[in-house]
Design a protein around this motif. Structure first.
Motif, mmCIF file in Angstrom:
data_model
loop_
_atom_site.group_PDB
_atom_site.id
_atom_site.type_symbol
_atom_site.label_atom_id
_atom_site.label_comp_id
_atom_site.label_asym_id
_atom_site.label_seq_id
_atom_site.Cartn_x
_atom_site.Cartn_y
_atom_site.Cartn_z
ATOM 1 N N VAL A 127 0.907 -1.273 -0.120
ATOM 2 C CA VAL A 127 0.046 -0.093 -0.019
ATOM 3 C C VAL A 127 0.837 1.097 -0.073
ATOM 4 O O VAL A 127 0.479 2.477 -0.465
ATOM 5 C CB VAL A 127 -1.030 -0.124 1.152
ATOM 6 C CG1 VAL A 127 -0.076 0.231 2.605
ATOM 7 C CG2 VAL A 127 -1.876 0.983 1.065
ATOM 8 N N VAL A 128 2.030 1.257 0.250
ATOM 9 C CA VAL A 128 2.983 2.344 0.662
ATOM 10 C C VAL A 128 3.317 2.766 -0.512
ATOM 11 O O VAL A 128 3.495 4.031 -1.081
ATOM 12 C CB VAL A 128 4.061 2.009 1.439
ATOM 13 C CG1 VAL A 128 5.207 3.276 1.500
ATOM 14 C CG2 VAL A 128 3.864 1.594 3.038
ATOM 15 N N GLY A 129 3.499 1.979 -1.789
ATOM 16 C CA GLY A 129 3.733 2.511 -3.121
ATOM 17 C C GLY A 129 2.791 3.153 -3.626
ATOM 18 O O GLY A 129 3.043 4.262 -4.373
ATOM 19 N N HIS A 130 1.345 2.776 -3.464
ATOM 20 C CA HIS A 130 0.100 3.588 -3.972
ATOM 21 C C HIS A 130 0.402 4.979 -3.218
ATOM 22 O O HIS A 130 -0.173 6.167 -3.823
ATOM 23 C CB HIS A 130 -1.039 2.848 -3.583
ATOM 24 C CG HIS A 130 -1.375 1.712 -4.504
ATOM 25 N ND1 HIS A 130 -1.375 1.710 -5.939
ATOM 26 C CD2 HIS A 130 -1.004 0.256 -4.175
ATOM 27 C CE1 HIS A 130 -1.636 0.459 -6.311
ATOM 28 N NE2 HIS A 130 -1.414 -0.407 -5.373
ATOM 29 N N ILE A 131 0.407 5.015 -2.049
ATOM 30 C CA ILE A 131 0.709 6.249 -1.194
ATOM 31 C C ILE A 131 1.565 7.154 -1.602
ATOM 32 O O ILE A 131 1.377 8.424 -1.829
ATOM 33 C CB ILE A 131 0.687 6.053 0.257
ATOM 34 C CG1 ILE A 131 -0.518 5.342 0.826
ATOM 35 C CG2 ILE A 131 0.971 7.590 1.194
ATOM 36 C CD1 ILE A 131 -0.299 4.932 2.278
ATOM 37 N N ARG A 132 2.841 6.722 -2.053
ATOM 38 C CA ARG A 132 3.927 7.529 -2.596
ATOM 39 C C ARG A 132 3.629 7.930 -3.797
ATOM 40 O O ARG A 132 3.809 9.407 -4.218
ATOM 41 C CB ARG A 132 5.122 6.524 -2.655
ATOM 42 C CG ARG A 132 6.539 7.191 -2.549
ATOM 43 C CD ARG A 132 7.415 6.286 -2.336
ATOM 44 N NE ARG A 132 7.732 5.107 -3.089
ATOM 45 C CZ ARG A 132 7.720 3.906 -2.568
ATOM 46 N NH1 ARG A 132 7.662 3.932 -1.015
ATOM 47 N NH2 ARG A 132 7.553 2.767 -3.039
#
Length: 341
Positions: A127-132
């Motif tokens: 999910v962090v990739g989408h947030i970034r």
């Protein structure tokens, strides 16, 4: 095939051993402990060698890469010896308990030309990739607020007779040990902290360091924010990241998204909400209630960096940033004033 030796044989070492075993280009070849005797059991389980001490492990030709999983305040010496032996190091968080000690580690590996990295496994949540990406696309507009919450619980048995909760080996409490993953994630997404004001206290445990902390932040990009970390919040609740701006809000709970809302929606938003709607396991009340998948992703990236010569994303200088923030937190508490970084 990279031959990896683990310095340390506590509970987290077994997690690393599982992660190493899952990788096609890695093999656990050695481990050692500080006298507990646990290294032999770990070595037997994974077909490795139990070394008498970290010096013997690091100097062994059967070890290419050194993974350090000792108490936090014991990272410095094996990291420097590994550099002197020309071997790369991947070290558990925090890299060390002060920036001065981290600087010694960085300097040693700079001199040797070896890679020094740190394990911040939360960065590897998918999910962090989408947030970034959402931040890079400025989908939140002007970010006005960014905060992390780690309302966890640890009972007295967790600290009893342990290095945890000691100034010498833990370097801090609920922030330096439990919450530093989220502090790292916050600065990774938001950039530098410009200033902060902190309250920390020991409210529920007989330990030398804080079990509760609240920090107000101003980021260099102008946003305001907060850090809340605790091991005194029974029964323990999931960790949380909040990002809010003039055009959107993101709320991450564990590895899920509870809010993914934007003034200008995109077609893929619904799939993202659906894919990340269920939170995974949490260390809120049990520190070992976590899976090894993100650790495996971290180790895999580190080995790729060694193989290709590309930079590792959480090198010594990057890992230093979260400890610098926490040093400012402790200074703010001690001096009762705002600290500019």
């Amino acid at each position: 095939m990279y031959k990896i030796g683990i310095v340390g044989a506590g509970a987290v070492a077994d997690l690393h051993a599982q992660a190493i075993a899952s990788l096609p280009n890695a093999q656990l070849t050695g481990c050692c402990d500080g006298g507990s005797g646990r290294a032999k059991a770990l070595a037997d389980q994974y077909g490795a060698v139990a070394f008498a001490n970290y010096q013997a492990l690091i100097e062994s030709p059967e070890v290419d890469v050194v993974l350090i999983a000792t108490p936090s305040g014991l990272h410095l010496q094996p990291a420097i010896l590994a550099a002197e032996e020309g071997k790369p190091v991947l070290c558990e968080k925090p890299l060390e308990i002060t920036t001065n000690r981290i600087d010694e580690m960085i300097a040693a590996h700079d001199r040797a030309g070896t890679v020094l990295g740190c394990i911040f496994n939360y960065r590897y949540d998918a999910v962090v990739g989408h947030i970034r990406q959402a931040l890079s696309q400025q989908r939140l507009g002007k970010v006005t607020y960014a905060a992390v919450r780690v309302p966890w619980w640890r009972d007295e048995a967790y600290y009893a007779g342990s290095w945890k909760g000691t100034q010498a080996l833990d370097g801090g409490g609920a922030l330096m040990n439990q919450s530093i993953h989220m502090v790292d994630l916050l600065q990774h997404l938001m950039g530098p902290v410009q200033s902060l004001f902190a309250y920390t206290d020991t409210l529920a445990h007989d330990i030398e360091v804080e079990d509760t902390a609240v920090v107000a932040l101003r980021f260099a990009n102008g946003a305001l924010g907060q850090i809340y970390g605790s091991t005194a919040a029974y029964p323990g609740q999931p960790r949380q990241l909040d990002l809010m701006g003039t055009k959107g809000t993101i709320q991450q709970v564990e590895d899920s998204l509870s809010v993914w809302a934007f003034a200008e929606p995109l077609p893929e938003d619904e799939a993202i909400r659906s894919n990340f709607g269920q939170a995974g396991t949490s260390g809120a009340s049990n520190p070992m209630a976590i899976q090894y998948a993100n650790h495996a992703r971290c180790i895999a990236e580190f080995l790729t960096a060694l193989e290709t010569g590309t930079p590792f994303s959480v090198d010594g200088r990057e890992a230093r940033k979260s400890v610098e923030i926490l040093e400012a937190v402790y200074q703010s508490q001690e001096e009762g004033r705002s600290i500019h970084l």
